[in-house]
Motif scaffolding. Structure first.
Motif, PDB file in Angstrom:
ATOM      1  N   TYR A 210     -10.803   9.455   5.592  1.00 27.30           N
ATOM      2  CA  TYR A 210      -9.488  10.049   5.059  1.00 27.30           C
ATOM      3  C   TYR A 210      -8.445   9.567   5.852  1.00 27.30           C
ATOM      4  O   TYR A 210      -7.210   9.899   5.640  1.00 27.30           O
ATOM      5  CB  TYR A 210      -9.496  11.550   4.839  1.00 27.30           C
ATOM      6  CG  TYR A 210     -10.186  12.103   3.643  1.00 27.30           C
ATOM      7  CD1 TYR A 210      -9.750  11.759   2.428  1.00 27.30           C
ATOM      8  CD2 TYR A 210     -11.479  12.577   3.811  1.00 27.30           C
ATOM      9  CE1 TYR A 210     -10.444  12.104   1.260  1.00 27.30           C
ATOM     10  CE2 TYR A 210     -12.060  13.107   2.618  1.00 27.30           C
ATOM     11  CZ  TYR A 210     -11.719  12.890   1.458  1.00 27.30           C
ATOM     12  OH  TYR A 210     -12.106  13.102   0.171  1.00 27.30           O
ATOM     13  N   ARG A 211      -8.671   8.874   7.140  1.00 35.05           N
ATOM     14  CA  ARG A 211      -7.732   8.370   8.060  1.00 35.05           C
ATOM     15  C   ARG A 211      -7.423   7.005   7.618  1.00 35.05           C
ATOM     16  O   ARG A 211      -6.378   6.294   8.031  1.00 35.05           O
ATOM     17  CB  ARG A 211      -7.915   8.436   9.363  1.00 35.05           C
ATOM     18  CG  ARG A 211      -9.119   7.476   9.834  1.00 35.05           C
ATOM     19  CD  ARG A 211      -9.485   8.024  11.258  1.00 35.05           C
ATOM     20  NE  ARG A 211      -8.574   7.389  12.288  1.00 35.05           N
ATOM     21  CZ  ARG A 211      -8.345   7.345  13.453  1.00 35.05           C
ATOM     22  NH1 ARG A 211      -9.434   7.798  14.087  1.00 35.05           N
ATOM     23  NH2 ARG A 211      -7.448   6.701  14.352  1.00 35.05           N
ATOM     24  N   SER A 212      -8.278   6.074   6.982  1.00 32.23           N
ATOM     25  CA  SER A 212      -8.288   4.736   6.618  1.00 32.23           C
ATOM     26  C   SER A 212      -7.323   4.653   5.206  1.00 32.23           C
ATOM     27  O   SER A 212      -7.636   5.217   4.058  1.00 32.23           O
ATOM     28  CB  SER A 212      -9.746   4.260   6.595  1.00 32.23           C
ATOM     29  OG  SER A 212      -9.614   2.902   5.694  1.00 32.23           O
ATOM     30  N   PRO A 213      -6.338   4.006   5.203  1.00 32.22           N
ATOM     31  CA  PRO A 213      -5.414   3.645   3.942  1.00 32.22           C
ATOM     32  C   PRO A 213      -6.331   2.717   2.896  1.00 32.22           C
ATOM     33  O   PRO A 213      -6.002   2.605   2.014  1.00 32.22           O
ATOM     34  CB  PRO A 213      -4.307   2.876   4.473  1.00 32.22           C
ATOM     35  CG  PRO A 213      -4.716   2.331   5.923  1.00 32.22           C
ATOM     36  CD  PRO A 213      -5.631   3.201   6.382  1.00 32.22           C
ATOM     37  N   VAL A 380       2.941   4.766  -0.301  1.00 27.34           N
ATOM     38  CA  VAL A 380       2.900   5.058   0.916  1.00 27.34           C
ATOM     39  C   VAL A 380       1.790   4.396   1.752  1.00 27.34           C
ATOM     40  O   VAL A 380       1.611   3.751   2.687  1.00 27.34           O
ATOM     41  CB  VAL A 380       2.900   6.527   1.238  1.00 27.34           C
ATOM     42  CG1 VAL A 380       2.673   6.930   2.766  1.00 27.34           C
ATOM     43  CG2 VAL A 380       4.127   7.190   0.925  1.00 27.34           C
ATOM     44  N   LEU A 381       0.457   4.519   0.944  1.00 35.22           N
ATOM     45  CA  LEU A 381      -0.684   3.746   1.639  1.00 35.22           C
ATOM     46  C   LEU A 381      -0.600   2.245   1.658  1.00 35.22           C
ATOM     47  O   LEU A 381      -0.985   1.731   2.593  1.00 35.22           O
ATOM     48  CB  LEU A 381      -1.728   4.277   0.809  1.00 35.22           C
ATOM     49  CG  LEU A 381      -2.393   5.569   0.796  1.00 35.22           C
ATOM     50  CD1 LEU A 381      -3.406   6.204  -0.097  1.00 35.22           C
ATOM     51  CD2 LEU A 381      -2.751   5.808   2.265  1.00 35.22           C
ATOM     52  N   ALA A 382       0.303   1.653   0.486  1.00 31.82           N
ATOM     53  CA  ALA A 382       0.411   0.327   0.831  1.00 31.82           C
ATOM     54  C   ALA A 382       1.115  -0.141   1.922  1.00 31.82           C
ATOM     55  O   ALA A 382       0.711  -1.176   2.617  1.00 31.82           O
ATOM     56  CB  ALA A 382       1.001  -0.250  -0.638  1.00 31.82           C
ATOM     57  N   ILE A 383       2.212   0.508   2.402  1.00 31.01           N
ATOM     58  CA  ILE A 383       3.087   0.420   3.609  1.00 31.01           C
ATOM     59  C   ILE A 383       2.155   0.587   4.840  1.00 31.01           C
ATOM     60  O   ILE A 383       2.060  -0.411   5.948  1.00 31.01           O
ATOM     61  CB  ILE A 383       4.263   1.423   3.507  1.00 31.01           C
ATOM     62  CG1 ILE A 383       5.093   0.998   2.593  1.00 31.01           C
ATOM     63  CG2 ILE A 383       4.871   0.901   4.876  1.00 31.01           C
ATOM     64  CD1 ILE A 383       6.268   2.069   2.379  1.00 31.01           C
ATOM     65  N   ARG A 384       1.195   1.437   4.798  1.00 33.41           N
ATOM     66  CA  ARG A 384       0.303   1.636   6.126  1.00 33.41           C
ATOM     67  C   ARG A 384      -0.609   0.430   6.007  1.00 33.41           C
ATOM     68  O   ARG A 384      -0.953   0.151   7.208  1.00 33.41           O
ATOM     69  CB  ARG A 384      -0.612   3.130   5.752  1.00 33.41           C
ATOM     70  CG  ARG A 384       0.333   4.500   6.070  1.00 33.41           C
ATOM     71  CD  ARG A 384      -0.404   5.336   6.165  1.00 33.41           C
ATOM     72  NE  ARG A 384      -1.634   5.268   7.208  1.00 33.41           N
ATOM     73  CZ  ARG A 384      -2.809   6.051   7.199  1.00 33.41           C
ATOM     74  NH1 ARG A 384      -2.871   6.812   6.294  1.00 33.41           N
ATOM     75  NH2 ARG A 384      -3.670   5.704   8.091  1.00 33.41           N
ATOM     76  N   ARG A 385      -0.973  -0.084   4.794  1.00 33.85           N
ATOM     77  CA  ARG A 385      -1.984  -1.247   4.808  1.00 33.85           C
ATOM     78  C   ARG A 385      -1.552  -2.463   5.542  1.00 33.85           C
ATOM     79  O   ARG A 385      -1.900  -3.549   5.991  1.00 33.85           O
ATOM     80  CB  ARG A 385      -2.751  -1.467   3.485  1.00 33.85           C
ATOM     81  CG  ARG A 385      -3.378  -0.478   3.302  1.00 33.85           C
ATOM     82  CD  ARG A 385      -4.502  -1.005   2.116  1.00 33.85           C
ATOM     83  NE  ARG A 385      -3.622  -1.001   0.830  1.00 33.85           N
ATOM     84  CZ  ARG A 385      -3.550   0.018  -0.178  1.00 33.85           C
ATOM     85  NH1 ARG A 385      -4.102   0.978   0.193  1.00 33.85           N
ATOM     86  NH2 ARG A 385      -2.620  -0.196  -1.248  1.00 33.85           N
ATOM     87  N   ARG A 386      -0.233  -2.393   5.631  1.00 33.33           N
ATOM     88  CA  ARG A 386       0.657  -3.621   5.985  1.00 33.33           C
ATOM     89  C   ARG A 386       0.891  -3.779   7.620  1.00 33.33           C
ATOM     90  O   ARG A 386       1.145  -4.730   8.282  1.00 33.33           O
ATOM     91  CB  ARG A 386       2.010  -3.912   5.362  1.00 33.33           C
ATOM     92  CG  ARG A 386       2.124  -4.004   3.994  1.00 33.33           C
ATOM     93  CD  ARG A 386       3.271  -4.497   3.360  1.00 33.33           C
ATOM     94  NE  ARG A 386       3.353  -4.282   1.867  1.00 33.33           N
ATOM     95  CZ  ARG A 386       4.188  -3.276   1.172  1.00 33.33           C
ATOM     96  NH1 ARG A 386       4.636  -2.472   2.017  1.00 33.33           N
ATOM     97  NH2 ARG A 386       3.875  -3.228   0.012  1.00 33.33           N
ATOM     98  N   PHE A 387       0.790  -2.500   8.192  1.00 27.88           N
ATOM     99  CA  PHE A 387       0.819  -2.308   9.538  1.00 27.88           C
ATOM    100  C   PHE A 387      -0.290  -1.891  10.124  1.00 27.88           C
ATOM    101  O   PHE A 387      -1.149  -1.293   9.950  1.00 27.88           O
ATOM    102  CB  PHE A 387       2.184  -1.155   9.761  1.00 27.88           C
ATOM    103  CG  PHE A 387       3.304  -1.791   9.176  1.00 27.88           C
ATOM    104  CD1 PHE A 387       4.161  -2.770   9.811  1.00 27.88           C
ATOM    105  CD2 PHE A 387       3.835  -1.336   7.923  1.00 27.88           C
ATOM    106  CE1 PHE A 387       5.333  -3.178   9.475  1.00 27.88           C
ATOM    107  CE2 PHE A 387       5.112  -1.894   7.343  1.00 27.88           C
ATOM    108  CZ  PHE A 387       5.844  -2.754   7.970  1.00 27.88           C
TER     109      PHE A 387
END
Length: 387
Positions: A210-213, A380-387
């Motif tokens: 659950y912490r992994s995007p 939101v998760l897509a943004i997290r996967r970029r960083f």
């Protein structure tokens, strides 16, 4: 795990039928939900739990269900899950006191979880690599097909013999499938049983997922999808013209399947699964506004089901797109099972509560908010996967 050198389509169809029985554990209440108050007139808002409590154990053990089934055995799990479901439905046909009825629904959740974990595993086992995709696509239709059959065959049965007759029919079908599969699966090779997983490791396993995007993304959207799918099929029917209600309820799941397997498959050739799911959620939200303005519109009901098909197909396609290894795909799929049960569990009681306090417009507003949240969580998760 060794697999078959020849696809056993007859056995696959019987296992798929067991999947229909599993879906009916939700659907047998959903299609008669407007009549459950006749059985339990004092239940009030708690009547929503008659649908959703089936998902309780899936919420608790969805991520690790595969490990427990591997320890107990796939064949044994499937057969005993069918017997458990048959016994619970038979008890429900006796018009139990409401608290006891809810208890049978919780136990039925154990049966449901066993069926949805062991079923696809055994289908993969008895199909060849060439035909496995088609076989698994067939399995993926079990939920929608079951709702269609319940609307077209179950509702006439209830109209003639009453709600309890549907529970009795479900018990007989599950028992028949248990006997049939108990014999048919005897010669199917399955992997050796695994050790029972340590309960002490469960919190760490959940935390990693659950912490992994990447791992959590399919489950995150699936939560909002499932919170709406069963709830819409449960709460909307009383607002549809009674003369065409059964037809519309039967067409809605079929529309979802048709869009998922045609337009959804076609669009996946050009767009990523995440974008397809977001498109589906956006369309669902817009159609939800339409349904709010035109209560019970048959066309709007079918349209929202079709748009949800994009979310359905895209969410499953997202698992391998975002996760490269088999282990990560299994973890992501387990999270989807857990999120799906959570969505199914909270969706109907939420809609019933909102409907009773804020009326039809409030209920549809909640649906629109949930669909919008599904769109936003993927952003939101897509943004997290970029960083």
């Amino acid at each position: 795990m060794t697999t078959s050198d020849k696809t056993r389509w007859g056995l696959i169809l019987v296992i798929w039928a067991a999947g229909l029985g599993a879906a009916a554990q939700y659907g047998k209440i959903s299609v008669v939900f407007d009549r459950m108050a006749e059985l339990y007139p004092l239940a009030g808002g708690s009547i929503g739990f008659t649908v959703s409590l089936v998902g309780l154990l899936g919420i608790l053990f969805g991520v690790v269900a595969g490990m427990f089934v591997a320890a107990f055995g796939y064949r044994r799990t499937l057969v005993w899950a069918l017997w458990t479901g048959a016994v619970m439905s038979a008890l429900q046909a006796l018009h139990l006191p409401f608290p006891v009825f809810l208890g049978t629904r919780v136990i039925e959740g154990l049966s449901h979880l066993g069926l949805v974990v062991a079923g696809p595993t055994l289908i993969a086992q008895v199909s060849t690599e060439k035909t496995r995709g088609l076989a698994m696509t067939l399995w993926s239709t079990f939920f929608a097909v079951a709702f269609t059959l319940l609307a077209w065959l179950g509702l006439p049965l209830v109209a003639k013999f009453g709600v309890l007759s549907l529970f009795g029919a479900h018990a007989a079908i599950m028992a028949g499938l248990a006997v049939l599969l108990g014999q048919a699966l005897r010669n199917v090779p399955v992997p050796e049983r695994q050790a029972v997983p340590s309960l002490a490791k469960l919190p760490a396993l959940h935390w990693r997922i659950y912490r992994s995007p990447w791992l959590v993304a399919p489950a995150a959207g699936w939560l909002f999808y499932t919170a709406c799918f069963v709830a819409i099929l449960t709460v909307i029917p009383p607002f549809i013209d009674e003369n065409i209600r059964g037809f519309v309820l039967g067409v809605m799941p079929l529309a979802s399947i048709a869009v998922s397997m045609t337009l959804g498959v076609y669009l996946l050739r050009f767009v990523r699964a995440v974008r397809l799911v977001q498109t589906g959620f956006a369309l669902c939200a817009m159609i939800g506004v339409w349904l709010m303005l035109v209560p019970g519109s048959p066309l709007a009901c079918i349209a929202v089901a079709g748009a949800m098909g994009l979310v359905q197909g895209g969410s499953f396609a997202m698992v391998p797109q975002l996760n490269e290894t088999a282990a990560d795909r299994a973890r992501s799929s387990g999270a989807m099972a857990q999120a799906g049960n959570l969505g199914n569990t909270i969706g109907t009681p939420l809609m019933v509560t909102v409907l009773s306090t804020a009326g039809y417009a409030g209920m549809l507003s909640t649906v629109v908010v949930l669909f919008s949240a599904g769109f936003l969580v993927h952003a939101v998760l897509a943004i997290r996967r970029r960083f």
